[in-house]
Design an enzyme around this catalytic site. Structure first.
Site, mmCIF file in Angstrom:
data_model
loop_
_atom_site.group_PDB
_atom_site.id
_atom_site.type_symbol
_atom_site.label_atom_id
_atom_site.label_comp_id
_atom_site.label_asym_id
_atom_site.label_seq_id
_atom_site.Cartn_x
_atom_site.Cartn_y
_atom_site.Cartn_z
ATOM 1 N N LYS A 91 32.577 40.541 40.201
ATOM 2 C CA LYS A 91 33.076 39.863 41.382
ATOM 3 C C LYS A 91 34.595 39.905 41.426
ATOM 4 O O LYS A 91 35.211 39.618 42.443
ATOM 5 C CB LYS A 91 32.665 38.381 41.341
ATOM 6 C CG LYS A 91 31.195 38.125 41.335
ATOM 7 C CD LYS A 91 30.955 36.597 41.270
ATOM 8 C CE LYS A 91 29.856 36.282 40.353
ATOM 9 N NZ LYS A 91 29.662 34.844 40.125
ATOM 10 N N GLY A 92 35.200 40.243 40.292
ATOM 11 C CA GLY A 92 36.650 40.105 40.149
ATOM 12 C C GLY A 92 37.489 40.855 41.165
ATOM 13 O O GLY A 92 38.618 40.490 41.443
ATOM 14 N N GLU A 147 38.893 47.776 40.570
ATOM 15 C CA GLU A 147 38.622 46.781 39.527
ATOM 16 C C GLU A 147 39.700 45.701 39.518
ATOM 17 O O GLU A 147 40.817 45.923 39.992
ATOM 18 C CB GLU A 147 38.644 47.483 38.160
ATOM 19 C CG GLU A 147 37.304 47.639 37.498
ATOM 20 C CD GLU A 147 36.740 46.359 36.891
ATOM 21 O OE1 GLU A 147 36.957 45.263 37.446
ATOM 22 O OE2 GLU A 147 36.069 46.461 35.864
ATOM 23 N N ASP A 148 39.388 44.561 38.940
ATOM 24 C CA ASP A 148 40.393 43.515 38.785
ATOM 25 C C ASP A 148 41.298 43.805 37.588
ATOM 26 O O ASP A 148 42.508 43.675 37.664
ATOM 27 C CB ASP A 148 39.748 42.130 38.650
ATOM 28 C CG ASP A 148 38.652 42.064 37.590
ATOM 29 O OD1 ASP A 148 38.322 43.105 36.967
ATOM 30 O OD2 ASP A 148 38.107 40.968 37.377
ATOM 31 N N ASP A 151 40.571 46.208 30.354
ATOM 32 C CA ASP A 151 40.845 45.611 29.050
ATOM 33 C C ASP A 151 40.469 46.624 27.967
ATOM 34 O O ASP A 151 41.286 47.476 27.608
ATOM 35 C CB ASP A 151 40.056 44.297 28.955
ATOM 36 C CG ASP A 151 40.360 43.510 27.697
ATOM 37 O OD1 ASP A 151 41.300 43.879 26.977
ATOM 38 O OD2 ASP A 151 39.657 42.520 27.427
ATOM 39 N N LYS A 179 45.498 45.751 30.716
ATOM 40 C CA LYS A 179 45.854 45.195 29.401
ATOM 41 C C LYS A 179 45.741 46.300 28.373
ATOM 42 O O LYS A 179 44.762 46.395 27.643
ATOM 43 C CB LYS A 179 44.837 44.101 29.023
ATOM 44 C CG LYS A 179 45.137 42.731 29.530
ATOM 45 C CD LYS A 179 44.417 41.672 28.684
ATOM 46 C CE LYS A 179 43.195 41.173 29.373
ATOM 47 N NZ LYS A 179 42.564 39.996 28.750
ATOM 48 N N VAL A 202 43.664 36.136 31.556
ATOM 49 C CA VAL A 202 44.303 35.734 32.813
ATOM 50 C C VAL A 202 43.262 35.399 33.879
ATOM 51 O O VAL A 202 42.158 35.944 33.872
ATOM 52 C CB VAL A 202 45.267 36.820 33.331
ATOM 53 C CG1 VAL A 202 46.472 36.956 32.433
ATOM 54 C CG2 VAL A 202 44.559 38.161 33.482
ATOM 55 N N ASP A 208 38.359 35.332 36.680
ATOM 56 C CA ASP A 208 37.858 34.015 36.278
ATOM 57 C C ASP A 208 37.817 33.884 34.759
ATOM 58 O O ASP A 208 38.001 34.855 34.024
ATOM 59 C CB ASP A 208 36.437 33.812 36.808
ATOM 60 C CG ASP A 208 35.437 34.683 36.054
ATOM 61 O OD1 ASP A 208 35.703 35.898 35.903
ATOM 62 O OD2 ASP A 208 34.416 34.165 35.575
#
Ligand code: IMP
Ligand code: MG
Length: 225
Positions: A91-92, A147-148, A151, A179, A202, A208
């Site tokens: 959902k990001g 994408e949000d 990582d 990141k 974050v 979230d």
């Protein structure tokens, strides 16, 4: 350095005392702060929900950066024939994707997919599963995965390869945040909003922590205890 940040009218935020003052130096308790000034404080992240540490990127900075990314995409895909398929990873992605798509001037359609990688854990173990797939047929088309945050890199690495195996014409990826310190596979997104210098978790602007803080208008780090 001047600790005062102008809010609206005659109101200022004293960044040393963390109080609202007026230009005559009167200090306001929270209950006496006018509603519109309270809204401003929240929007700027000057007062934050408990559990958050500090604001990394303000709303207006994010907006400017997304505009810049959109300009690059407009340029890179200027000769596109069939509309670019923006595939948001739920959902990001939802706020970033909404902003990005509205700054695009090239023909595009939007689609979403949902993957599960972290489950209930805060670490990605490398298992990426597609929970909900796209609906638009990608054969012969240009795809941009949205994408949000990247990582470990497992999610986007998996998705980019997966889409390449679908007979697409091209597959690229855009992420609001990166990141690089968290990387476990060799992966680089084609379009990156901001690079984070450490591994802090974050939230905000779509991101979230266990479903909390997703709709904050800025990006902030959370307190780790
Ligand atoms: P990766 O597969 O490890 O690159 O993980 C990417 C996904 O993990 C992202 O799509 C996010 O959903 C989630 N994630 C990683 N770091 C953060 C963070 O700092 N805040 C919120 N979500 C994150
Ligand atoms: Mg995500």
């Amino acid at each position: 350095m001047n600790p005062f940040i102008w809010l609206e009218d005659n109101y200022y935020w004293n960044d040393e005392t963390h109080k609202v003052v007026d230009e005559n130096g009167n200090v306001f308790e929270y209950k006496d702060i006018p509603q519109k000034i309270r809204e401003r404080l929240k929007l700027l992240g000057l007062i934050m929900p408990n559990g958050l540490d500090k604001v990394l990127y303000q709303n207006f900075e994010i907006d400017l950066r997304i505009k810049e990314i959109a300009e690059k995409i407009n340029e890179d895909y200027k000769d596109i024939k069939d509309p670019l398929i923006l595939v948001g990873v739920l959902k990001g992605c939802f706020i970033f994707m909404a902003d990005l798509s509205r700054y695009l001037r090239i023909p595009h359609v939007i689609d979403f997919m949902s993957v599960s990688s972290y489950g209930d854990k805060i670490e990605n173990d490398g298992n990426v599963r597609i929970i909900m797939d796209c609906r638009v047929n990608q054969k012969g088309r240009d795809v941009l995965i949205v994408e949000d945050i990247v990582d470990s890199g497992y999610t986007l690495n998996y998705l980019v390869n997966n889409f390449k195996s679908r007979g697409t014409n091209s597959v690229k990826s855009a992420t609001l945040l990166d990141k690089p310190k968290g990387r476990k596979v060799d992966f680089e997104a084609d379009y990156v909003g901001f690079e984070l210098t450490d591994n802090s978790w974050v939230v905000g602007y779509g991101l979230d922590a266990f479903e909390k803080w997703r709709t904050l208008p800025y990006i902030a780090t959370i307190k780790r205890n």
